[in-house]
Design a protein around this motif. Structure first.
Motif, PDB file in Angstrom:
ATOM      1  N   GLN A   1       2.668   0.213  19.559  1.00  0.00           N
ATOM      2  CA  GLN A   1       1.487   0.231  20.408  1.00  0.00           C
ATOM      3  C   GLN A   1       1.147   1.613  20.937  1.00  0.00           C
ATOM      4  O   GLN A   1      -0.029   2.004  20.978  1.00  0.00           O
ATOM      5  CB  GLN A   1       1.661  -0.745  21.572  1.00  0.00           C
ATOM      6  CG  GLN A   1       0.375  -1.023  22.336  1.00  0.00           C
ATOM      7  CD  GLN A   1      -0.699  -1.637  21.448  1.00  0.00           C
ATOM      8  OE1 GLN A   1      -0.460  -2.624  20.761  1.00  0.00           O
ATOM      9  NE2 GLN A   1      -1.891  -1.047  21.428  1.00  0.00           N
ATOM     10  N   VAL A   2       2.156   2.382  21.367  1.00  0.00           N
ATOM     11  CA  VAL A   2       1.847   3.700  21.927  1.00  0.00           C
ATOM     12  C   VAL A   2       1.180   4.593  20.883  1.00  0.00           C
ATOM     13  O   VAL A   2       0.255   5.360  21.196  1.00  0.00           O
ATOM     14  CB  VAL A   2       3.104   4.396  22.502  1.00  0.00           C
ATOM     15  CG1 VAL A   2       3.610   3.664  23.725  1.00  0.00           C
ATOM     16  CG2 VAL A   2       4.198   4.566  21.469  1.00  0.00           C
ATOM     17  N   LEU A   3       1.637   4.500  19.648  1.00  0.00           N
ATOM     18  CA  LEU A   3       1.041   5.306  18.581  1.00  0.00           C
ATOM     19  C   LEU A   3      -0.358   4.816  18.246  1.00  0.00           C
ATOM     20  O   LEU A   3      -1.283   5.626  18.051  1.00  0.00           O
ATOM     21  CB  LEU A   3       1.928   5.265  17.335  1.00  0.00           C
ATOM     22  CG  LEU A   3       3.362   5.779  17.510  1.00  0.00           C
ATOM     23  CD1 LEU A   3       4.153   5.590  16.226  1.00  0.00           C
ATOM     24  CD2 LEU A   3       3.374   7.252  17.924  1.00  0.00           C
ATOM     25  N   ALA A   4      -0.529   3.504  18.188  1.00  0.00           N
ATOM     26  CA  ALA A   4      -1.854   2.939  17.926  1.00  0.00           C
ATOM     27  C   ALA A   4      -2.842   3.365  19.008  1.00  0.00           C
ATOM     28  O   ALA A   4      -4.008   3.689  18.719  1.00  0.00           O
ATOM     29  CB  ALA A   4      -1.769   1.419  17.850  1.00  0.00           C
ATOM     30  N   ASP A   5      -2.391   3.382  20.267  1.00  0.00           N
ATOM     31  CA  ASP A   5      -3.263   3.799  21.370  1.00  0.00           C
ATOM     32  C   ASP A   5      -3.648   5.273  21.242  1.00  0.00           C
ATOM     33  O   ASP A   5      -4.809   5.642  21.477  1.00  0.00           O
ATOM     34  CB  ASP A   5      -2.574   3.557  22.703  1.00  0.00           C
ATOM     35  CG  ASP A   5      -2.524   2.084  23.085  1.00  0.00           C
ATOM     36  OD1 ASP A   5      -3.200   1.271  22.426  1.00  0.00           O
ATOM     37  OD2 ASP A   5      -1.783   1.744  24.036  1.00  0.00           O
TER      38      ASP A   5
END
Length: 335
Positions: free
Chosen positions: A173-177
Protein backbone atom coordinates in the motif's frame (compact mmCIF):
# COMPACT_ATOMS: atom_id res chain seq x y z
CA UNK A 1 9.01 -11.03 75.09
CA UNK A 2 7.17 -7.85 74.13
CA UNK A 3 10.34 -6.43 72.61
CA UNK A 4 10.84 -9.60 70.56
CA UNK A 5 7.24 -9.42 69.36
CA UNK A 6 7.68 -5.82 68.25
CA UNK A 7 10.92 -6.73 66.52
CA UNK A 8 9.24 -9.56 64.65
CA UNK A 9 6.41 -7.23 63.63
CA UNK A 10 8.85 -4.65 62.29
CA UNK A 11 10.77 -7.30 60.37
CA UNK A 12 7.54 -8.63 58.92
CA UNK A 13 6.51 -5.16 57.79
CA UNK A 14 9.93 -4.55 56.22
CA UNK A 15 9.61 -7.81 54.28
CA UNK A 16 6.10 -6.90 53.11
CA UNK A 17 7.20 -3.46 51.96
CA UNK A 18 10.25 -4.92 50.22
CA UNK A 19 8.04 -7.44 48.40
CA UNK A 20 5.55 -4.78 47.35
CA UNK A 21 8.32 -2.48 46.16
CA UNK A 22 10.03 -5.27 44.24
CA UNK A 23 6.79 -6.49 42.69
CA UNK A 24 5.89 -2.94 41.73
CA UNK A 25 9.29 -2.46 40.14
CA UNK A 26 8.92 -5.60 38.07
CA UNK A 27 5.39 -4.59 37.09
CA UNK A 28 6.74 -1.41 35.50
CA UNK A 29 9.16 -3.23 33.16
CA UNK A 30 7.66 -3.18 29.68
CA UNK A 31 8.66 -5.70 27.02
CA UNK A 32 8.13 -4.36 23.51
CA UNK A 33 8.75 -6.29 20.28
CA UNK A 34 9.70 -4.24 17.21
CA UNK A 35 9.12 -6.00 13.88
CA UNK A 36 10.48 -4.41 10.70
CA UNK A 37 9.98 -5.29 7.05
CA UNK A 38 13.58 -6.20 6.20
CA UNK A 39 17.01 -6.38 7.78
CA UNK A 40 18.81 -5.81 4.44
CA UNK A 41 17.70 -2.18 4.20
CA UNK A 42 19.29 0.99 5.53
CA UNK A 43 15.82 2.48 5.98
CA UNK A 44 14.77 -0.26 8.40
CA UNK A 45 18.08 -0.11 10.23
CA UNK A 46 17.33 3.59 10.82
CA UNK A 47 13.95 2.57 12.25
CA UNK A 48 15.76 0.22 14.64
CA UNK A 49 18.19 2.99 15.61
CA UNK A 50 15.19 5.08 16.65
CA UNK A 51 13.62 2.19 18.58
CA UNK A 52 16.88 1.37 20.38
CA UNK A 53 17.34 5.03 21.27
CA UNK A 54 13.92 5.03 22.91
CA UNK A 55 14.88 1.82 24.70
CA UNK A 56 18.03 3.48 26.11
CA UNK A 57 16.18 6.64 27.05
CA UNK A 58 13.33 4.88 28.88
CA UNK A 59 14.50 3.08 32.02
CA UNK A 60 11.55 0.70 32.21
CA UNK A 61 11.59 -0.57 28.62
CA UNK A 62 13.24 -3.59 27.03
CA UNK A 63 12.84 -4.05 23.29
CA UNK A 64 13.50 -7.03 21.05
CA UNK A 65 13.93 -6.56 17.31
CA UNK A 66 12.79 -8.89 14.56
CA UNK A 67 12.38 -9.01 10.78
CA UNK A 68 12.92 -11.08 7.63
CA UNK A 69 15.91 -10.46 5.38
CA UNK A 70 13.90 -8.97 2.52
CA UNK A 71 10.62 -7.12 2.12
CA UNK A 72 9.56 -9.78 -0.37
CA UNK A 73 9.47 -12.39 2.43
CA UNK A 74 5.93 -11.68 3.59
CA UNK A 75 5.20 -15.22 4.83
CA UNK A 76 8.37 -15.17 6.91
CA UNK A 77 7.40 -11.85 8.48
CA UNK A 78 4.00 -13.27 9.45
CA UNK A 79 5.72 -16.33 10.97
CA UNK A 80 7.96 -13.99 12.99
CA UNK A 81 4.88 -12.14 14.23
CA UNK A 82 3.21 -15.42 15.24
CA UNK A 83 6.32 -16.42 17.19
CA UNK A 84 6.52 -13.03 18.92
CA UNK A 85 2.90 -13.31 20.07
CA UNK A 86 3.64 -16.64 21.80
CA UNK A 87 6.13 -14.76 24.01
CA UNK A 88 3.37 -12.38 25.17
CA UNK A 89 5.13 -9.01 25.02
CA UNK A 90 3.37 -5.99 26.47
CA UNK A 91 3.31 -4.34 23.04
CA UNK A 92 4.24 -4.90 19.41
CA UNK A 93 5.48 -2.13 17.12
CA UNK A 94 5.19 -3.44 13.58
CA UNK A 95 5.87 -2.32 10.04
CA UNK A 96 3.83 -4.89 8.16
CA UNK A 97 4.87 -5.41 4.54
CA UNK A 98 1.39 -6.67 3.65
CA UNK A 99 -1.74 -4.80 4.62
CA UNK A 100 -3.65 -8.08 4.86
CA UNK A 101 -1.39 -11.07 5.60
CA UNK A 102 -0.56 -9.99 9.16
CA UNK A 103 -4.12 -9.00 10.11
CA UNK A 104 -5.33 -12.31 11.69
CA UNK A 105 -2.28 -12.52 13.97
CA UNK A 106 -2.41 -8.83 14.89
CA UNK A 107 -6.11 -9.06 15.73
CA UNK A 108 -5.45 -12.11 17.89
CA UNK A 109 -2.66 -10.28 19.73
CA UNK A 110 -4.92 -7.26 20.25
CA UNK A 111 -7.66 -9.48 21.68
CA UNK A 112 -5.10 -10.97 24.09
CA UNK A 113 -4.36 -7.51 25.47
CA UNK A 114 -1.10 -6.87 23.63
CA UNK A 115 -0.86 -3.24 22.55
CA UNK A 116 -0.40 -2.80 18.80
CA UNK A 117 1.36 0.16 17.20
CA UNK A 118 1.79 0.03 13.43
CA UNK A 119 4.35 2.09 11.56
CA UNK A 120 4.87 2.83 7.86
CA UNK A 121 2.32 0.53 6.20
CA UNK A 122 -1.33 0.60 7.24
CA UNK A 123 -2.99 -2.75 7.96
CA UNK A 124 -6.62 -3.43 7.15
CA UNK A 125 -8.00 -3.69 10.67
CA UNK A 126 -9.17 -1.32 13.39
CA UNK A 127 -7.60 -3.49 16.08
CA UNK A 128 -4.54 -1.32 16.59
CA UNK A 129 -3.84 1.44 19.10
CA UNK A 130 -2.16 3.92 16.74
CA UNK A 131 -0.54 4.19 13.32
CA UNK A 132 2.56 6.31 12.63
CA UNK A 133 3.50 6.84 8.99
CA UNK A 134 4.30 9.09 6.09
CA UNK A 135 1.41 10.50 4.10
CA UNK A 136 2.67 8.70 1.01
CA UNK A 137 0.23 10.25 -1.43
CA UNK A 138 1.48 13.68 -0.35
CA UNK A 139 5.03 12.36 -0.60
CA UNK A 140 4.39 11.15 -4.13
CA UNK A 141 3.03 14.56 -5.13
CA UNK A 142 6.11 16.20 -3.61
CA UNK A 143 8.23 13.83 -5.71
CA UNK A 144 6.38 14.93 -8.85
CA UNK A 145 6.79 18.62 -8.04
CA UNK A 146 10.48 18.08 -7.36
CA UNK A 147 10.91 16.02 -10.53
CA UNK A 148 9.53 18.85 -12.65
CA UNK A 149 11.94 21.29 -10.97
CA UNK A 150 14.90 18.97 -11.54
CA UNK A 151 13.94 18.34 -15.17
CA UNK A 152 13.90 22.07 -15.85
CA UNK A 153 17.29 22.44 -14.15
CA UNK A 154 18.59 19.78 -16.56
CA UNK A 155 17.29 21.84 -19.48
CA UNK A 156 14.52 19.35 -20.24
CA UNK A 157 11.13 20.36 -21.59
CA UNK A 158 8.22 19.12 -19.50
CA UNK A 159 5.70 19.84 -22.26
CA UNK A 160 6.18 16.36 -23.74
CA UNK A 161 8.16 13.18 -23.22
CA UNK A 162 8.06 10.03 -21.11
CA UNK A 163 8.87 9.29 -17.47
CA UNK A 164 9.97 5.92 -16.14
CA UNK A 165 8.33 4.80 -12.90
CA UNK A 166 10.13 1.92 -11.16
CA UNK A 167 8.38 0.42 -8.13
CA UNK A 168 9.82 -2.02 -5.62
CA UNK A 169 6.80 -4.32 -5.34
CA UNK A 170 3.20 -4.66 -6.42
CA UNK A 171 0.49 -4.93 -3.78
CA UNK A 172 2.22 -2.89 -1.07
CA UNK A 173 0.00 0.00 0.00
CA UNK A 174 2.70 2.54 0.85
CA UNK A 175 4.30 2.06 -2.56
CA UNK A 176 0.96 2.18 -4.36
CA UNK A 177 0.17 5.45 -2.55
CA UNK A 178 3.53 6.98 -3.53
CA UNK A 179 3.05 5.99 -7.14
CA UNK A 180 -0.52 7.30 -7.15
CA UNK A 181 0.63 10.58 -5.63
CA UNK A 182 3.42 10.90 -8.18
CA UNK A 183 1.04 10.25 -11.08
CA UNK A 184 -1.51 12.73 -9.73
CA UNK A 185 1.19 15.33 -9.13
CA UNK A 186 2.75 14.96 -12.55
CA UNK A 187 -0.67 15.27 -14.18
CA UNK A 188 -1.05 18.54 -12.28
CA UNK A 189 2.46 20.02 -12.67
CA UNK A 190 3.38 18.68 -16.12
CA UNK A 191 0.31 17.26 -17.87
CA UNK A 192 2.20 16.94 -21.16
CA UNK A 193 4.45 14.21 -19.75
CA UNK A 194 3.48 10.57 -20.23
CA UNK A 195 4.25 8.12 -17.43
CA UNK A 196 5.32 4.75 -18.76
CA UNK A 197 3.77 1.58 -17.40
CA UNK A 198 4.97 0.94 -13.84
CA UNK A 199 7.76 -1.62 -13.69
CA UNK A 200 8.07 -3.82 -10.58
CA UNK A 201 11.44 -5.24 -9.51
CA UNK A 202 10.76 -7.46 -6.46
CA UNK A 203 12.65 -4.94 -4.29
CA UNK A 204 15.97 -6.00 -5.82
CA UNK A 205 18.68 -3.48 -6.72
CA UNK A 206 20.07 -5.54 -9.66
CA UNK A 207 16.56 -5.85 -11.09
CA UNK A 208 16.03 -2.09 -10.74
CA UNK A 209 19.33 -1.51 -12.54
CA UNK A 210 18.43 -3.80 -15.45
CA UNK A 211 14.91 -2.33 -15.67
CA UNK A 212 16.28 1.21 -15.85
CA UNK A 213 18.70 0.05 -18.57
CA UNK A 214 15.79 -1.45 -20.50
CA UNK A 215 13.78 1.77 -20.29
CA UNK A 216 16.78 3.86 -21.36
CA UNK A 217 17.34 1.57 -24.35
CA UNK A 218 13.64 1.45 -25.33
CA UNK A 219 13.11 5.24 -25.18
CA UNK A 220 16.44 6.85 -26.09
CA UNK A 221 14.99 10.14 -27.36
CA UNK A 222 11.71 10.53 -25.49
CA UNK A 223 12.74 9.69 -21.91
CA UNK A 224 12.77 12.73 -19.62
CA UNK A 225 13.76 10.97 -16.38
CA UNK A 226 12.90 8.49 -13.61
CA UNK A 227 10.95 8.19 -10.41
CA UNK A 228 11.97 5.33 -8.10
CA UNK A 229 9.65 4.67 -5.17
CA UNK A 230 12.03 3.30 -2.50
CA UNK A 231 15.68 2.95 -1.54
CA UNK A 232 16.45 -0.21 -3.52
CA UNK A 233 14.86 1.09 -6.71
CA UNK A 234 16.62 4.41 -6.21
CA UNK A 235 20.01 2.72 -5.80
CA UNK A 236 19.42 0.58 -8.91
CA UNK A 237 18.41 3.51 -11.13
CA UNK A 238 21.40 5.54 -9.86
CA UNK A 239 23.74 2.73 -10.91
CA UNK A 240 22.25 2.72 -14.41
CA UNK A 241 22.73 6.49 -14.69
CA UNK A 242 26.32 6.21 -13.43
CA UNK A 243 27.20 3.35 -15.79
CA UNK A 244 25.97 5.36 -18.79
CA UNK A 245 27.51 8.58 -17.45
CA UNK A 246 24.33 10.56 -18.13
CA UNK A 247 23.80 12.26 -14.75
CA UNK A 248 23.90 15.69 -16.38
CA UNK A 249 21.02 14.90 -18.71
CA UNK A 250 18.75 12.45 -16.86
CA UNK A 251 16.88 13.67 -13.74
CA UNK A 252 16.12 11.05 -11.09
CA UNK A 253 13.93 11.45 -8.01
CA UNK A 254 13.78 8.62 -5.49
CA UNK A 255 12.18 7.89 -2.14
CA UNK A 256 14.20 7.28 1.07
CA UNK A 257 17.81 7.99 1.97
CA UNK A 258 19.99 4.99 2.70
CA UNK A 259 23.78 5.22 2.32
CA UNK A 260 23.80 4.25 -1.37
CA UNK A 261 21.18 6.87 -2.20
CA UNK A 262 22.96 9.57 -0.21
CA UNK A 263 26.19 8.85 -2.12
CA UNK A 264 24.24 8.98 -5.38
CA UNK A 265 22.80 12.37 -4.38
CA UNK A 266 26.27 13.69 -3.63
CA UNK A 267 27.58 12.33 -6.95
CA UNK A 268 24.59 13.66 -8.95
CA UNK A 269 23.22 10.33 -10.20
CA UNK A 270 20.13 11.07 -8.08
CA UNK A 271 18.86 14.65 -8.16
CA UNK A 272 16.49 14.56 -5.20
CA UNK A 273 15.50 12.23 -2.39
CA UNK A 274 12.04 12.25 -0.87
CA UNK A 275 13.03 11.55 2.70
CA UNK A 276 10.79 10.07 5.36
CA UNK A 277 11.56 9.92 9.09
CA UNK A 278 12.45 6.27 9.84
CA UNK A 279 14.26 7.19 13.05
CA UNK A 280 11.13 9.00 14.23
CA UNK A 281 8.92 6.02 13.35
CA UNK A 282 11.05 3.72 15.51
CA UNK A 283 11.54 6.19 18.35
CA UNK A 284 7.94 7.39 18.53
CA UNK A 285 6.65 3.87 17.90
CA UNK A 286 8.25 2.65 21.14
CA UNK A 287 7.11 5.79 22.99
CA UNK A 288 3.56 5.26 21.78
CA UNK A 289 3.70 1.60 22.81
CA UNK A 290 4.56 2.68 26.37
CA UNK A 291 1.73 5.21 26.37
CA UNK A 292 -0.69 2.53 25.16
CA UNK A 293 0.48 0.09 27.87
CA UNK A 294 -0.12 2.79 30.49
CA UNK A 295 -3.68 3.26 29.29
CA UNK A 296 -3.35 6.53 27.44
CA UNK A 297 -5.70 7.18 24.55
CA UNK A 298 -3.66 7.71 21.40
CA UNK A 299 -4.38 9.44 18.08
CA UNK A 300 -5.52 7.05 15.37
CA UNK A 301 -2.91 8.37 12.90
CA UNK A 302 0.28 10.43 13.21
CA UNK A 303 1.88 11.85 10.07
CA UNK A 304 5.65 11.50 10.54
CA UNK A 305 6.45 13.87 7.66
CA UNK A 306 8.35 13.90 4.37
CA UNK A 307 11.03 16.25 3.00
CA UNK A 308 12.59 16.85 -0.42
CA UNK A 309 16.39 16.75 -0.16
CA UNK A 310 18.69 17.99 -2.94
CA UNK A 311 22.35 18.90 -3.25
CA UNK A 312 21.31 22.48 -2.54
CA UNK A 313 19.90 21.78 0.94
CA UNK A 314 21.46 18.48 2.02
CA UNK A 315 24.04 20.17 4.28
CA UNK A 316 21.50 22.27 6.17
CA UNK A 317 21.54 21.34 9.88
CA UNK A 318 17.90 20.21 9.97
CA UNK A 319 18.43 18.04 6.88
CA UNK A 320 21.63 16.56 8.28
CA UNK A 321 19.71 15.66 11.42
CA UNK A 322 17.18 13.82 9.26
CA UNK A 323 19.85 12.05 7.19
CA UNK A 324 22.04 10.97 10.12
CA UNK A 325 20.12 8.87 12.66
CA UNK A 326 23.22 8.17 14.76
CA UNK A 327 23.75 11.90 15.27
CA UNK A 328 20.08 12.26 16.13
CA UNK A 329 20.32 9.39 18.62
CA UNK A 330 23.23 11.10 20.37
CA UNK A 331 21.24 14.31 20.63
CA UNK A 332 18.21 12.50 22.06
CA UNK A 333 20.28 10.66 24.67
CA UNK A 334 22.10 13.85 25.66
CA UNK A 335 18.84 15.59 26.64
Amino acid sequence: MIKNSKLLTILALVMVFAFVFTAGSFAQEYNIAVIIKATDSGFWQDVLTGARTADEKLDNVTITTHGPTSESQIAEQVAILENVITRQPDAIVMASTSSDASVPALERAYDQGIKIITIDNKVNTDKIHSHLATDNIAGGKLAAETFVEMAKQHGKSVDSGKVGLISAMAGVQVLADRDQGFIQGLNEYAPGLEILETRYVDNRIPEALSTAEDILTSHPEELVGFFADNNHTGAGVARAIAERDIADEMPVVAFDADDAEKRALEEGTIDALIVQDPFGMGFKGVQFAVRAIEGEELPEFVNTGVTAVTQANMNNPEIQNLLNPDMRAEAELAE
